[in-house]
Design a protein around this motif. Structure first.
Motif, mmCIF file in Angstrom:
data_model
loop_
_atom_site.group_PDB
_atom_site.id
_atom_site.type_symbol
_atom_site.label_atom_id
_atom_site.label_comp_id
_atom_site.label_asym_id
_atom_site.label_seq_id
_atom_site.Cartn_x
_atom_site.Cartn_y
_atom_site.Cartn_z
ATOM 1 N N SER A 28 0.828 -1.221 0.000
ATOM 2 C CA SER A 28 0.000 0.000 0.000
ATOM 3 C C SER A 28 0.857 1.265 0.000
ATOM 4 O O SER A 28 0.614 2.198 -0.770
ATOM 5 N N ARG A 31 2.781 1.616 -3.374
ATOM 6 C CA ARG A 31 1.880 2.041 -4.445
ATOM 7 C C ARG A 31 1.556 3.529 -4.314
ATOM 8 O O ARG A 31 1.619 4.280 -5.296
ATOM 9 N N ARG A 34 4.708 5.600 -5.226
ATOM 10 C CA ARG A 34 5.034 5.508 -6.658
ATOM 11 C C ARG A 34 4.032 6.280 -7.501
ATOM 12 O O ARG A 34 4.410 6.915 -8.488
#
Length: 164
Positions: A28, A31, A34
């Motif tokens: 999590s 992500r 990013r």
């Protein structure tokens, strides 16, 4: 309401180290960072993270507090003793005031409680990068006062003869 972290363009992209024993948390966090344009390296324990810090440079470290083997507080203490000055933010789902105070005394930049919102994470990264940049500029400015004074002195000396 406007002005959330998602609507604010990041001024600086960061290389982040994420340390947590929970694979879902790592996924999590990774992500979210990013998607915001940051580079995220994940590590599932503090011992591996300590080894990684010997070979790679990071702009910011996020570490869980409660992990098997070595806690986030022990990790923080160990890397500070080794001379690693990378800003570190501790995260925990089992936080208490005593833990947060100890983390701050050991040199943690911030202490966040789970569950973590994406906006809070991104604002924290932005603030940490801004603080780091200001501290670097401050160190550089402290190195230059003597040089600046010497330049002003030379300029003053060069102007004096010609002004008569």
């Amino acid at each position: 309401m406007s002005g959330t972290a998602r609507e604010t363009p990041m001024t600086q992209k960061a290389h982040l180290l994420l340390v947590d024993d929970d694979a879902n948390t790592l996924a999590s966090l990774s992500r979210a960072f990013r998607m915001a344009g940051h580079e995220a390296t994940v590590c599932d324990n503090a011992t591996r993270a300590t080894e990684l810090l010997k070979t790679e440079k990071f702009d910011l470290i996020f570490s869980d507090v409660v992990m098997p083997g070595k806690s986030g507080l022990e990790f923080l203490e160990e890397i500070r003793s080794a001379g690693v000055r990378t800003p570190l933010i501790l995260i925990s789902g089992q936080a208490n005031i005593e833990m947060a105070v100890r983390a701050t005394k050991l040199g943690a930049l911030d202490f966040l409680e789970k569950p973590l919102s994406t906006d809070k994470l991104l604002i924290t990264v932005e603030n940490a990068l801004r603080l780091s940049r200001l501290e670097t500029e401050n160190r550089e400015l402290k190195k230059t006062p003597r040089q600046a004074h010497a330049c002003r002195q030379r300029a003053s000396n060069e102007e004096t003869p010609g002004s008569n």
